[in-house]
Scaffold this motif. Structure first.
Motif, mmCIF file in Angstrom:
data_model
loop_
_atom_site.group_PDB
_atom_site.id
_atom_site.type_symbol
_atom_site.label_atom_id
_atom_site.label_comp_id
_atom_site.label_asym_id
_atom_site.label_seq_id
_atom_site.Cartn_x
_atom_site.Cartn_y
_atom_site.Cartn_z
ATOM 1 N N UNK A 189 0.851 -1.180 0.000
ATOM 2 C CA UNK A 189 0.000 0.000 0.000
ATOM 3 C C UNK A 189 0.890 1.235 0.000
ATOM 4 N N UNK A 190 0.503 2.158 -0.796
ATOM 5 C CA UNK A 190 1.280 3.379 -0.958
ATOM 6 C C UNK A 190 1.015 4.312 0.223
ATOM 7 N N UNK A 191 2.061 4.965 0.727
ATOM 8 C CA UNK A 191 1.901 5.851 1.876
ATOM 9 C C UNK A 191 1.047 7.074 1.527
ATOM 10 N N UNK A 225 -4.070 10.064 2.480
ATOM 11 C CA UNK A 225 -5.339 10.553 1.934
ATOM 12 C C UNK A 225 -6.530 9.973 2.690
ATOM 13 N N UNK A 226 -6.472 8.707 3.073
ATOM 14 C CA UNK A 226 -7.560 8.072 3.824
ATOM 15 C C UNK A 226 -7.665 8.692 5.221
ATOM 16 N N UNK A 227 -6.537 8.921 5.878
ATOM 17 C CA UNK A 227 -6.534 9.559 7.203
ATOM 18 C C UNK A 227 -7.088 10.979 7.109
ATOM 19 N N UNK A 228 -6.681 11.714 6.076
ATOM 20 C CA UNK A 228 -7.179 13.079 5.890
ATOM 21 C C UNK A 228 -8.687 13.075 5.640
ATOM 22 N N UNK A 229 -9.161 12.121 4.866
ATOM 23 C CA UNK A 229 -10.595 12.004 4.610
ATOM 24 C C UNK A 229 -11.348 11.709 5.907
#
Length: 147
Positions: A1-3, A8-12
Motif C-alpha cells: 500500500x502506498x503511503x 489521503x484516507x486519514x485526511x478524509x
C-alpha cells in the motif's frame, strides 16, 4: 500500500469527523432553551408564586401560555391561570436570548398554593408552552424550584 493513499484516507477520515462535529454544534446552538425558576412565598395573608423565565438559548422564544399543575391526593390536576393577567407581557413580544421576564401569580378562587390542613405549600409544576407546541416544564416543587 502506498503511503500517499494512507495519508489521503486519514485526511478524509479527519475531515469527516470535523464536518460531523460542525453540523452537531450548529444544530445544538440553534435550539431554544428556557430556564424556569420559581418559588412560593407568603405576604400578609396571600400566597404568591413568583416565576422567572430566562432564555439561555440563542434564539428568541415566544410564549403562548403557562399551565400550572397541582398534586391533589397524589394525582395531577391542571389549575387555571388567568391568561389576561400576563398576556400583555408576551403578546407578540419574545424573550430574547440572555433576557428574562418575572411573573407573580396569586391565589385565586380556583386554587391556592398553601394547604391549610397540612400547613405546607402544595406540590406544583409549571409548564410553559410556545406557539409551536414546545413545552418547557419544571419538576414538581413545594416551596421553591431554584437551582
Amino acid at each position: 500500500m502506498d503511503y500517499k493513499l494512507l495519508i489521503a484516507i486519514i485526511a478524509l477520515f479527519i475531515s469527516l469527523v470535523n464536518l460531523s462535529w460542525n453540523i452537531y454544534i450548529k444544530v445544538k446552538s440553534e435550539k431554544r432553551k428556557l430556564l424556569i425558576q420559581s418559588y412560593k412565598s407568603k405576604s400578609n395573608d396571600t400566597f404568591n408564586c413568583v416565576v422567572t423565565l430566562i432564555n439561555v438559548g440563542n434564539k428568541p422564544i415566544f410564549i403562548r401560555r403557562i399551565e400550572l399543575d397541582e398534586k391533589v391526593n397524589g394525582k395531577a390536576q391542571r389549575r387555571h391561570l388567568d391568561f389576561n393577567n400576563y398576556s400583555k407581557e408576551f403578546e407578540n413580544v419574545p424573550i430574547n436570548p440572555e433576557n428574562w421576564k418575572t411573573l407573580i401569580f396569586k391565589d385565586n378562587k380556583h386554587f391556592s398554593f398553601f394547604d391549610s390542613e397540612a400547613k405546607k405549600f402544595k406540590k406544583t409544576r409549571l409548564t410553559v408552552i410556545t406557539p409551536k407546541g414546545e413545552k418547557y416544564s419544571t419538576k414538581w416543587f413545594g416551596q421553591n424550584n431554584l437551582r
